[in-house]
Design an enzyme around this catalytic site. Structure first.
Site, PDB file in Angstrom:
ATOM      1  N   CYS A 184       0.848  -1.187   0.000  1.00  0.00           N
ATOM      2  CA  CYS A 184       0.000   0.000   0.000  1.00  0.00           C
ATOM      3  C   CYS A 184       0.890   1.246   0.000  1.00  0.00           C
ATOM      4  O   CYS A 184       1.814   1.346   0.821  1.00  0.00           O
ATOM      5  CB  CYS A 184      -0.903  -0.002   1.231  1.00  0.00           C
ATOM      6  N   ASP A 191      -0.022  -6.073   0.122  1.00  0.00           N
ATOM      7  CA  ASP A 191      -1.207  -6.433  -0.660  1.00  0.00           C
ATOM      8  C   ASP A 191      -0.888  -7.713  -1.418  1.00  0.00           C
ATOM      9  O   ASP A 191      -0.039  -7.717  -2.313  1.00  0.00           O
ATOM     10  CB  ASP A 191      -1.568  -5.322  -1.653  1.00  0.00           C
TER      11      ASP A 191
END
EC number: 1.7.1.13
Length: 276
Positions: A184, A191
């Site tokens: 992120c 992620d």
């Protein structure tokens, strides 16, 4: 970091509001990230959609009895804005103590609010748990390339120079990997995702594709821009007749994000994968 994201609730302490508050939604313009890739709203080389699935959707009936469901939201890839994920979660949480007379009333409310934030009509489906259970878990199409033997020395940025193909052979194939990871750009949280590439064009070297996917491992960007970067890098290399890149990310905060970019008419299966 995207300048607008600095003002979003992501990565900050937030008050959780339990009554309907559409102003919680925080749009982030796509234009800046498109510009990084040499694109504008008028020159997008793909069609697409971002599927958001919400596993924590709940509201009240007029009697006060709570209801739970799964929400599926489809945001057009050409919409002027993405919706910042924490603001999306906070907005959905604001429905928890709000009464709606019918599911249709809730759906209309969601469509209006999300479309206003995205700048384009957003599709909304509200689905029962039984319906989702009946569907089961999907598998990505084509060949999984994760068992190929590769050497990796750098993870700091996407490396399109790793990609190679055989121009003398034209193939039509689907390949996928579960080793996609990025971070992120606001919180640096990981992620995790799976990605499938379907194309007709010069034969892509599978090991080079896997090395390229792994090169995203410490890269900081939003899900949507990672998929668009992969699409553009493959398009430049392969000069394909057809190309689709579809990533399905692991959920965080009750939401998963699944960007789909394609040269073809949209034909997308939004069923969850094993890690979702």
């Amino acid at each position: 970091m995207h300048p607008a994201a600095e003002h979003s609730p992501l990565g900050k302490s937030s008050e959780y509001i339990a009554t309907y508050t559409p102003s919680l939604l925080f749009p982030i313009p796509r234009a800046a990230k498109w510009a990084e890739l040499g694109l504008t709203a008028q020159t997008l080389p793909y069609q697409g959609v971002d599927f958001w699935n919400c596993y924590e959707l709940s509201w009240l009936l007029p009697s006060g009895k709570p209801v739970v469901a799964i929400g599926e939201f489809s945001i057009p890839a050409e919409s002027p804005n993405i919706i910042e994920s924490k603001s999306f979660k906070l907005y959905l949480n604001s429905l928890n103590q709000t009464a709606f007379a019918t599911v249709e009333q809730l759906q209309t409310t969601l469509e209006q609010d999300l479309s206003a934030a995205a700048g384009k009509p957003v599709g909304v489906r509200i689905r029962s748990l039984a319906e989702i259970e009946e569907e089961g878990v999907a598998a990505l199409p084509g060949v999984c390339i994760d068992d190929l033997d590769i050497s990796v020395s750098s993870y700091d940025r996407p490396q399109p120079e790793l990609l190679c193909c055989d121009d003398s052979r034209v193939v039509a194939e689907s390949v996928h990997s579960h080793l996609l990871k990025s971070n992120c750009p606001v919180t640096s949280q990981p992620d995790w995702g799976s990605v499938v590439v379907e194309y007709r064009g010069a034969a892509l070297d599978h090991a080079s594709l896997l090395a390229y996917i792994v090169s995203f491992r410490q890269h900081s960007d939003f899900h949507e821009q990672c998929v668009e970067r992969i699409f553009l890098d493959l398009q430049r290399l392969l000069k394909p007749e057809k190309l689709t890149v579809y990533a399905r990310y692991v959920r965080r905060g009750g939401l998963d994000i699944n960007p789909y970019r394609s040269t073809e008419t949209l034909d997308v299966d939004n069923r969850r994968l094993a890690r979702q």
